[in-house]
Scaffold this motif. Structure first.
Motif, mmCIF file in Angstrom:
data_model
loop_
_atom_site.group_PDB
_atom_site.id
_atom_site.type_symbol
_atom_site.label_atom_id
_atom_site.label_comp_id
_atom_site.label_asym_id
_atom_site.label_seq_id
_atom_site.Cartn_x
_atom_site.Cartn_y
_atom_site.Cartn_z
ATOM 1 N N LEU A 8 69.205 55.162 -34.702
ATOM 2 C CA LEU A 8 68.931 54.430 -33.467
ATOM 3 C C LEU A 8 67.449 54.085 -33.484
ATOM 4 N N PRO A 9 67.104 52.801 -33.550
ATOM 5 C CA PRO A 9 65.693 52.422 -33.596
ATOM 6 C C PRO A 9 64.942 52.921 -32.370
ATOM 7 N N SER A 10 63.684 53.265 -32.568
ATOM 8 C CA SER A 10 62.867 53.732 -31.454
ATOM 9 C C SER A 10 62.111 52.570 -30.819
ATOM 10 N N LEU A 11 61.750 52.756 -29.584
ATOM 11 C CA LEU A 11 60.957 51.793 -28.806
ATOM 12 C C LEU A 11 61.549 50.390 -28.875
ATOM 13 N N LEU A 15 67.252 46.971 -35.677
ATOM 14 C CA LEU A 15 67.797 47.156 -37.015
ATOM 15 C C LEU A 15 68.665 45.948 -37.350
ATOM 16 N N VAL A 16 68.341 45.273 -38.462
ATOM 17 C CA VAL A 16 68.989 44.013 -38.830
ATOM 18 C C VAL A 16 69.577 44.123 -40.230
ATOM 19 N N GLU A 17 70.789 43.600 -40.381
ATOM 20 C CA GLU A 17 71.388 43.445 -41.705
ATOM 21 C C GLU A 17 71.230 41.980 -42.084
ATOM 22 N N LYS A 18 70.484 41.721 -43.153
ATOM 23 C CA LYS A 18 70.234 40.331 -43.549
ATOM 24 C C LYS A 18 71.512 39.675 -44.046
ATOM 25 N N VAL A 19 71.663 38.404 -43.706
ATOM 26 C CA VAL A 19 72.796 37.608 -44.158
ATOM 27 C C VAL A 19 72.456 37.083 -45.547
ATOM 28 N N VAL A 20 73.360 37.301 -46.485
ATOM 29 C CA VAL A 20 73.152 36.817 -47.848
ATOM 30 C C VAL A 20 73.843 35.471 -47.975
ATOM 31 N N PRO A 21 73.068 34.390 -48.137
ATOM 32 C CA PRO A 21 73.676 33.062 -48.239
ATOM 33 C C PRO A 21 74.424 32.907 -49.568
ATOM 34 N N PRO A 22 75.422 32.036 -49.600
ATOM 35 C CA PRO A 22 76.180 31.840 -50.840
ATOM 36 C C PRO A 22 75.306 31.223 -51.926
ATOM 37 N N THR A 23 75.607 31.590 -53.176
ATOM 38 C CA THR A 23 74.839 31.047 -54.303
ATOM 39 C C THR A 23 75.566 29.887 -54.969
ATOM 40 N N LYS A 24 76.831 29.658 -54.557
ATOM 41 C CA LYS A 24 77.552 28.486 -55.069
ATOM 42 C C LYS A 24 78.514 27.975 -54.003
ATOM 43 N N THR A 25 78.886 26.719 -54.141
ATOM 44 C CA THR A 25 79.778 26.075 -53.175
ATOM 45 C C THR A 25 81.228 26.468 -53.457
ATOM 46 N N ASN A 26 82.129 26.052 -52.575
ATOM 47 C CA ASN A 26 83.552 26.323 -52.772
ATOM 48 C C ASN A 26 84.080 25.672 -54.042
ATOM 49 N N ALA A 27 83.460 24.558 -54.452
ATOM 50 C CA ALA A 27 83.877 23.864 -55.670
ATOM 51 C C ALA A 27 83.305 24.508 -56.925
ATOM 52 N N GLY A 28 82.438 25.518 -56.761
ATOM 53 C CA GLY A 28 81.881 26.220 -57.916
ATOM 54 C C GLY A 28 80.533 25.711 -58.375
ATOM 55 N N VAL A 43 72.022 41.581 -35.899
ATOM 56 C CA VAL A 43 71.482 42.776 -35.261
ATOM 57 C C VAL A 43 72.558 43.856 -35.267
ATOM 58 N N VAL A 44 72.193 45.018 -35.812
ATOM 59 C CA VAL A 44 73.128 46.126 -35.935
ATOM 60 C C VAL A 44 72.870 47.182 -34.863
ATOM 61 N N ALA A 45 71.597 47.425 -34.553
ATOM 62 C CA ALA A 45 71.241 48.413 -33.531
ATOM 63 C C ALA A 45 69.923 48.007 -32.887
ATOM 64 N N VAL A 46 69.748 48.407 -31.627
ATOM 65 C CA VAL A 46 68.563 48.034 -30.856
ATOM 66 C C VAL A 46 67.996 49.276 -30.178
ATOM 67 N N LEU A 87 64.118 47.009 -40.455
ATOM 68 C CA LEU A 87 63.669 47.303 -39.093
ATOM 69 C C LEU A 87 62.543 46.351 -38.740
ATOM 70 N N TYR A 88 62.662 45.681 -37.609
ATOM 71 C CA TYR A 88 61.634 44.761 -37.114
ATOM 72 C C TYR A 88 61.279 45.143 -35.689
ATOM 73 N N ARG A 89 60.048 44.857 -35.297
ATOM 74 C CA ARG A 89 59.700 44.945 -33.880
ATOM 75 C C ARG A 89 60.297 43.701 -33.220
ATOM 76 N N ASP A 90 60.652 43.810 -31.957
ATOM 77 C CA ASP A 90 61.301 42.677 -31.288
ATOM 78 C C ASP A 90 60.427 41.437 -31.246
ATOM 79 N N ASP A 91 59.106 41.601 -31.184
ATOM 80 C CA ASP A 91 58.240 40.424 -31.134
ATOM 81 C C ASP A 91 58.018 39.785 -32.508
ATOM 82 N N ASP A 92 58.481 40.436 -33.599
ATOM 83 C CA ASP A 92 58.409 39.835 -34.933
ATOM 84 C C ASP A 92 59.576 38.896 -35.200
ATOM 85 N N ILE A 93 60.676 39.090 -34.489
ATOM 86 C CA ILE A 93 61.857 38.244 -34.690
ATOM 87 C C ILE A 93 61.593 36.887 -34.045
ATOM 88 N N LEU A 94 61.877 35.822 -34.794
ATOM 89 C CA LEU A 94 61.509 34.465 -34.372
ATOM 90 C C LEU A 94 62.424 33.868 -33.308
#
Length: 99
Positions: A8-11, A15-28, A43-46, A87-94
């Motif tokens: 559980l993040p403090s203050l 806690l963020v799980e980064k999204v991994v973008p695809p490296t190839k299209t559906n057509a390959g 966001v996973v936990a606040v 883990l990011y501070r809330d004011d660091d998130i854009l």
């Protein structure tokens, strides 16, 4: 996800799980590395929030499940249950991404 619930993040941290973008299209078709770089995550936990000078609680403006835009650098890397989180501070998130 059981490992995530143990942290559980403090203050005003998020806690963020980064999204991994695809490296190839559906057509390959392989996408260039530059186009696959998207700094977003889920966001996973606040934390409960920070306190101001008068002792009043300032809540974190994000909630679990929000998709957020992250800075290119920053955050603290955390590994839980063989998964990587940041883990990011809330004011660091854009901002929040809406679909």
């Amino acid at each position: 996800m059981a490992g995530v619930r143990r942290l559980l993040p403090s203050l005003n941290r998020v806690l963020v799980e980064k999204v991994v973008p695809p490296t190839k299209t559906n057509a390959g078709i392989l996408l260039p590395e530059k186009t696959t770089k998207l700094n977003s995550g889920k966001v996973v936990a606040v934390g409960p929030g920070a306190r101001d000078r008068n002792g009043n609680l300032i809540p974190v403006p994000f909630k679990e499940g929000d998709h957020v835009l992250l800075p290119e650098y920053g955050g603290t890397e955390v590994k839980l249950s063989d998964k990587e989180f940041h883990l990011y501070r809330d004011d660091d998130i854009l901002g929040t991404l809406h679909e």
